[in-house]
Design a protein around this motif. Structure first.
Motif, PDB file in Angstrom:
ATOM      1  N   ASP A  91       0.840  -1.199   0.000  1.00  0.00           N
ATOM      2  CA  ASP A  91       0.000   0.000   0.000  1.00  0.00           C
ATOM      3  C   ASP A  91       0.877   1.251   0.000  1.00  0.00           C
ATOM      4  O   ASP A  91       1.107   1.853   1.032  1.00  0.00           O
ATOM      5  CB  ASP A  91      -0.907  -0.013   1.233  1.00  0.00           C
ATOM      6  CG  ASP A  91      -1.711   1.266   1.388  1.00  0.00           C
ATOM      7  OD1 ASP A  91      -2.011   1.915   0.362  1.00  0.00           O
ATOM      8  OD2 ASP A  91      -2.030   1.629   2.537  1.00  0.00           O
TER       9      ASP A  91
ATOM     10  N   VAL B  61       1.731   5.091  -1.947  1.00  0.00           N
ATOM     11  CA  VAL B  61       1.144   6.160  -2.756  1.00  0.00           C
ATOM     12  C   VAL B  61       2.280   6.793  -3.544  1.00  0.00           C
ATOM     13  O   VAL B  61       3.285   7.212  -2.960  1.00  0.00           O
ATOM     14  CB  VAL B  61       0.456   7.211  -1.853  1.00  0.00           C
ATOM     15  CG1 VAL B  61      -0.022   8.398  -2.679  1.00  0.00           C
ATOM     16  CG2 VAL B  61      -0.697   6.591  -1.082  1.00  0.00           C
TER      17      VAL B  61
ATOM     18  N   VAL C  71       3.859   9.715  -5.537  1.00  0.00           N
ATOM     19  CA  VAL C  71       3.756  11.163  -5.732  1.00  0.00           C
ATOM     20  C   VAL C  71       5.111  11.663  -6.224  1.00  0.00           C
ATOM     21  O   VAL C  71       6.132  11.446  -5.570  1.00  0.00           O
ATOM     22  CB  VAL C  71       3.370  11.892  -4.421  1.00  0.00           C
ATOM     23  CG1 VAL C  71       3.373  13.395  -4.621  1.00  0.00           C
ATOM     24  CG2 VAL C  71       2.017  11.428  -3.914  1.00  0.00           C
TER      25      VAL C  71
ATOM     26  N   TYR D  72       5.382   6.603  -1.226  1.00  0.00           N
ATOM     27  CA  TYR D  72       5.150   6.921   0.182  1.00  0.00           C
ATOM     28  C   TYR D  72       4.556   5.683   0.853  1.00  0.00           C
ATOM     29  O   TYR D  72       3.475   5.229   0.480  1.00  0.00           O
ATOM     30  CB  TYR D  72       4.209   8.119   0.322  1.00  0.00           C
ATOM     31  CG  TYR D  72       4.882   9.433   0.038  1.00  0.00           C
ATOM     32  CD1 TYR D  72       5.299  10.256   1.076  1.00  0.00           C
ATOM     33  CD2 TYR D  72       5.110   9.855  -1.263  1.00  0.00           C
ATOM     34  CE1 TYR D  72       5.927  11.468   0.823  1.00  0.00           C
ATOM     35  CE2 TYR D  72       5.740  11.065  -1.527  1.00  0.00           C
ATOM     36  CZ  TYR D  72       6.146  11.861  -0.482  1.00  0.00           C
ATOM     37  OH  TYR D  72       6.769  13.061  -0.741  1.00  0.00           O
TER      38      TYR D  72
ATOM     39  N   LYS E 148       3.079  20.611  -0.957  1.00  0.00           N
ATOM     40  CA  LYS E 148       2.869  19.570   0.054  1.00  0.00           C
ATOM     41  C   LYS E 148       3.016  20.096   1.476  1.00  0.00           C
ATOM     42  O   LYS E 148       2.425  19.566   2.400  1.00  0.00           O
ATOM     43  CB  LYS E 148       3.848  18.413  -0.162  1.00  0.00           C
ATOM     44  CG  LYS E 148       3.529  17.599  -1.404  1.00  0.00           C
ATOM     45  CD  LYS E 148       4.439  16.406  -1.569  1.00  0.00           C
ATOM     46  CE  LYS E 148       5.836  16.796  -1.820  1.00  0.00           C
ATOM     47  NZ  LYS E 148       6.467  16.420  -3.044  1.00  0.00           N
TER      48      LYS E 148
ATOM     49  N   ASP F 217      -3.798  20.290   2.183  1.00  0.00           N
ATOM     50  CA  ASP F 217      -5.003  19.606   1.704  1.00  0.00           C
ATOM     51  C   ASP F 217      -4.761  18.944   0.351  1.00  0.00           C
ATOM     52  O   ASP F 217      -5.271  17.860   0.086  1.00  0.00           O
ATOM     53  CB  ASP F 217      -6.176  20.585   1.599  1.00  0.00           C
ATOM     54  CG  ASP F 217      -6.681  21.030   2.965  1.00  0.00           C
ATOM     55  OD1 ASP F 217      -6.381  20.352   3.974  1.00  0.00           O
ATOM     56  OD2 ASP F 217      -7.374  22.070   3.024  1.00  0.00           O
TER      57      ASP F 217
ATOM     58  N   HIS G 140      -3.117  15.476   0.885  1.00  0.00           N
ATOM     59  CA  HIS G 140      -3.692  14.697   1.983  1.00  0.00           C
ATOM     60  C   HIS G 140      -3.395  13.201   1.900  1.00  0.00           C
ATOM     61  O   HIS G 140      -3.317  12.518   2.907  1.00  0.00           O
ATOM     62  CB  HIS G 140      -5.204  14.929   2.065  1.00  0.00           C
ATOM     63  CG  HIS G 140      -5.950  14.333   0.920  1.00  0.00           C
ATOM     64  ND1 HIS G 140      -6.081  14.979  -0.288  1.00  0.00           N
ATOM     65  CD2 HIS G 140      -6.577  13.134   0.793  1.00  0.00           C
ATOM     66  CE1 HIS G 140      -6.765  14.199  -1.118  1.00  0.00           C
ATOM     67  NE2 HIS G 140      -7.076  13.076  -0.493  1.00  0.00           N
ATOM     68  N   GLU G 141      -3.195  12.685   0.683  1.00  0.00           N
ATOM     69  CA  GLU G 141      -2.971  11.240   0.520  1.00  0.00           C
ATOM     70  C   GLU G 141      -1.638  10.756   1.094  1.00  0.00           C
ATOM     71  O   GLU G 141      -1.436   9.563   1.268  1.00  0.00           O
ATOM     72  CB  GLU G 141      -3.102  10.818  -0.950  1.00  0.00           C
ATOM     73  CG  GLU G 141      -1.976  11.292  -1.850  1.00  0.00           C
ATOM     74  CD  GLU G 141      -2.181  12.685  -2.444  1.00  0.00           C
ATOM     75  OE1 GLU G 141      -1.379  13.056  -3.308  1.00  0.00           O
ATOM     76  OE2 GLU G 141      -3.109  13.396  -2.060  1.00  0.00           O
ATOM     77  N   ILE G 142      -0.720  11.684   1.422  1.00  0.00           N
ATOM     78  CA  ILE G 142       0.557  11.257   2.007  1.00  0.00           C
ATOM     79  C   ILE G 142       0.600  11.451   3.521  1.00  0.00           C
ATOM     80  O   ILE G 142       1.632  11.212   4.145  1.00  0.00           O
ATOM     81  CB  ILE G 142       1.768  11.941   1.332  1.00  0.00           C
ATOM     82  CG1 ILE G 142       1.709  13.457   1.485  1.00  0.00           C
ATOM     83  CG2 ILE G 142       1.867  11.519  -0.138  1.00  0.00           C
ATOM     84  CD1 ILE G 142       2.976  14.170   1.032  1.00  0.00           C
TER      85      ILE G 142
ATOM     86  N   ARG H  83       2.493   8.922   6.118  1.00  0.00           N
ATOM     87  CA  ARG H  83       3.351   8.116   5.244  1.00  0.00           C
ATOM     88  C   ARG H  83       4.771   8.662   5.222  1.00  0.00           C
ATOM     89  O   ARG H  83       4.997   9.824   5.532  1.00  0.00           O
ATOM     90  CB  ARG H  83       2.787   8.078   3.827  1.00  0.00           C
ATOM     91  CG  ARG H  83       1.447   7.353   3.771  1.00  0.00           C
ATOM     92  CD  ARG H  83       0.886   7.316   2.357  1.00  0.00           C
ATOM     93  NE  ARG H  83      -0.327   6.518   2.328  1.00  0.00           N
ATOM     94  CZ  ARG H  83      -0.372   5.219   2.089  1.00  0.00           C
ATOM     95  NH1 ARG H  83       0.741   4.555   1.830  1.00  0.00           N
ATOM     96  NH2 ARG H  83      -1.514   4.569   2.098  1.00  0.00           N
TER      97      ARG H  83
END
Length: 92
Positions: free
Chosen positions: A15, A17, A19, A24, A47, A74, A77-79, A82
């Motif tokens: 899992d 991410v 970027v 991450y 970021k 914002d 946000h996905e990191i 991580r």
């Protein structure tokens, strides 16, 4: 994905991410016994502010080689929660 340095797996997860070309990993996948403090900080315009850690494996130090965003913007946000790896760490 695995992050390795100096013959040791530092983090491993299915899992991640991706970027800007960096994977991450979930913070929980990081083997903290191989990390040590770093004063290094950096800033990304979109970021936010990153904090860094160094690696210490088999008696060798790799300074400023792990980074994370404790409060990512914002847009990033996905990191949240991580970590990513820099110079010298193999991620594959």
């Amino acid at each position: 994905m695995k992050a390795t340095w100096n013959g040791v797996v530092i983090a491993e997860s299915d899992d991640t991410v991706l970027v800007e070309g960096n994977h991450y990993f979930p913070e929980a996948s990081l083997k903290r016994e191989y990390t040590t403090f770093s004063n290094h900080r950096s800033s990304c315009p979109w970021k936010g502010q990153a904090r860094w850690m160094s690696l210490f494996v088999n008696g060798e130090m790799l300074p400023d080689s792990v980074w994370f965003y404790p409060e990512p913007s914002d847009a990033a946000h996905e990191i949240a929660g991580r970590v990513a790896f820099g110079k010298g760490v193999t991620v594959a």
